[in-house]
Scaffold this motif. Sequence first.
Motif, short mmCIF file in Angstrom:
data_model
loop_
_atom_site.label_atom_id
_atom_site.label_comp_id
_atom_site.label_asym_id
_atom_site.label_seq_id
_atom_site.Cartn_x
_atom_site.Cartn_y
_atom_site.Cartn_z
N GLU A 389 0.83 -1.21 0.00
CA GLU A 389 0.00 0.00 0.00
C GLU A 389 0.87 1.26 0.00
N TYR A 549 -14.51 11.64 10.96
CA TYR A 549 -14.79 10.39 10.24
C TYR A 549 -14.61 9.21 11.19
N THR A 551 -13.21 5.26 11.51
CA THR A 551 -12.35 4.24 10.92
C THR A 551 -13.02 2.87 11.00
N GLY A 552 -12.43 1.89 10.34
CA GLY A 552 -12.78 0.51 10.62
C GLY A 552 -12.13 0.09 11.93
N HIS A 605 -6.45 -3.07 6.03
CA HIS A 605 -7.65 -2.46 5.41
C HIS A 605 -7.70 -0.96 5.66
N GLU A 606 -7.13 -0.49 6.79
CA GLU A 606 -7.14 0.94 7.08
C GLU A 606 -6.22 1.68 6.12
N LYS A 608 -5.87 1.23 3.12
CA LYS A 608 -6.53 1.38 1.82
C LYS A 608 -7.55 2.51 1.80
N THR A 609 -7.89 3.07 2.96
CA THR A 609 -8.94 4.08 3.02
C THR A 609 -8.42 5.45 2.60
N ALA A 610 -9.32 6.27 2.08
CA ALA A 610 -8.94 7.59 1.56
C ALA A 610 -8.37 8.48 2.66
N ASN A 611 -8.97 8.47 3.85
CA ASN A 611 -8.50 9.34 4.93
C ASN A 611 -7.12 8.94 5.43
N ARG A 613 -4.79 7.31 3.76
CA ARG A 613 -3.84 7.63 2.69
C ARG A 613 -3.58 9.13 2.63
#
Length: 625
Positions: A389, A549, A551-552, A605-606, A608-611, A613
């Motif tokens: 990533e 926001y 997160t997961g 998986h975190e 990969k998130t827009a925030n 990144r």
Amino acid sequence: MKQTLLLIFSMCSMLSILQAKEIRFTSVPDLFNWNIKNPEAGWEDSLDWFFKTLKAEGPDFTLNAGDLMDARWFETSLIETKTEEYWPGLLQRYAAHDLPVYIAPGDHEYGDDQGLKDSRVARVFGEQMTKLLGMPTNGPDGHEGRAYWVREGNLLLITLDTFEDEGKAFGYTVGEAQLEWFEQVVAQHQDAEFIIVQGHLPIVGPVRSQNSSASMLRGGTDSKIWKAMVAAGVDVYLCGEHHRITTHKKDGIWQVVHGALWGTQKDLNYLKGLVKPGSLELELREFRVDYSGGYIQDHPHREAKNKPREIVTLSEETMTKGPKSSGTLVIQNNGGIKKDRVVKGWFARALNAVPAKIETFREVDGAPKVLYVTHEPGTYHDYIGQREEFEKLASENAWNTDILSGGFDGLLDYLSKQADFAKSYDVVIYNVCMANTKNLEAAYNMIRQTKEHGVDTLLIHGALHTFWHTFSERVVKGSEKKNVIEIGEAGAVVHPSVLEDWERKHPNKEFPIWGDLCGIASHYHVQVSPIYVSKAKEHVVVDGVASKYKTGNDELYMQYYRTKAAEDILFGEMARDPSKKATILWESEYGKGRVMGFTLGHFTHEWKTANFRSVLRGCIEYLAH
């Protein structure tokens, strides 16, 4: 013409279907390594459970890399009588569960070490193997039914006979005829996506061993067969003999030593595999049994208690929970380029000592020069996936990027010896987890890059839970906690023995306090949960991040102490317990350099998130300019 084209199309379609099918299998070397009848009173319930487990987890076939029985029979008539008594009974166990089996010869299939010393004895055993075991006979002359190949979809499986007739005795090696045959088989199956080889003797050492003569293939990784396997692109070599689990990765090949001694050892194991288009998955599984009763007889040349027990029962844990996973490996094949995608447990241990090195990922003239530091595969973190990533982000933003990576121990060794490893970079990024290590020379050199060389630093997640021995009582045991002393100006504590050891070894170097470098020190996190994120203040780093926001699932790192230089940028609040709050992004200064700490990112998986990144991008761009 139409009929010909139709036939070609049909053949291609059938080939695609064949190669696309999933293949599920298991591997159990050294089953049994004792003379076990069928039926064997006191064993049958446990064996019925085990063979049903093999069928459920690997219905296509199972592998047995040798040592079926004890087989210490040395007279021709006795060899013939006893192999005909015992070997078909074992094969019937597989047949009763509709489970194809592929067997490689072990030393006990030649009369154990003593039989191998006398070619007359070993040859009789070899003839009986060919006659009784019913394995494929597509191997070289002299090894019919003992060396052979099988093609299952996109998998090529090759069985080696690791014992060679050398005249007076059999050698622990693979001879020229078998070697030539191996190379021919590989050449004929170049379309196979994956190649697994099984043989009884390990090739790569050292190997853990118990209740074994601990034999190895002669020549090891200098042997011709190993070099041929490397040239052929073999993915996995499965072997036994040692009755313990050891994994090695050498020259691109994973060697998996596994299997255990039923009737003697209580901790048993097996391997299960799954082959799909583009991936090969292996999982080591372990379970426990208990023994009782006396000792099974008909084991000549053995002492009274050097024999298997009469009764085998599954442990309570095995009965209630079943086998437990103790290692996972996933190899991906993307257009012929293979990569270890998941490496856990026993497989991860094999990579700990891999030497670290710096590799250029991307060169961009005039762009910020970034060094990303990690260790792979990671124990609690997916550092393989997280590196991927990061590399995507580096490509998108055209950073001039190098990667410093190796096994856990390999990276620590590198960092402890390279005093100026990041001096030439604009930004160094640490995505590591080294909480309990006492290699403080590595901590000193890592701090030195920031404090003395002025290299701006980004610490991600586990990098903030690193080198606890330099600032936290978390790693001090029991009553010794009362003896810790405070050092520095912010609240770090150490055990006196750690400080004294450093001062003795390095009288002219300042003690490295990792928590002070971090700016906000942490030594624990609360339960995994989604986290509500909000801004502590406006900052260029988070311009592209949502003001609030969720997160997961992630880990919220709690503050232990903070330095005066630390300034909050993002706050986190545990979704499952709003009373748990902490700073999750901040900036600080340490010596000549700037430092940013970002505690999120436990799970890939975190990343990969827009925030997430956006935060990484903002931190790196900010620190690089």
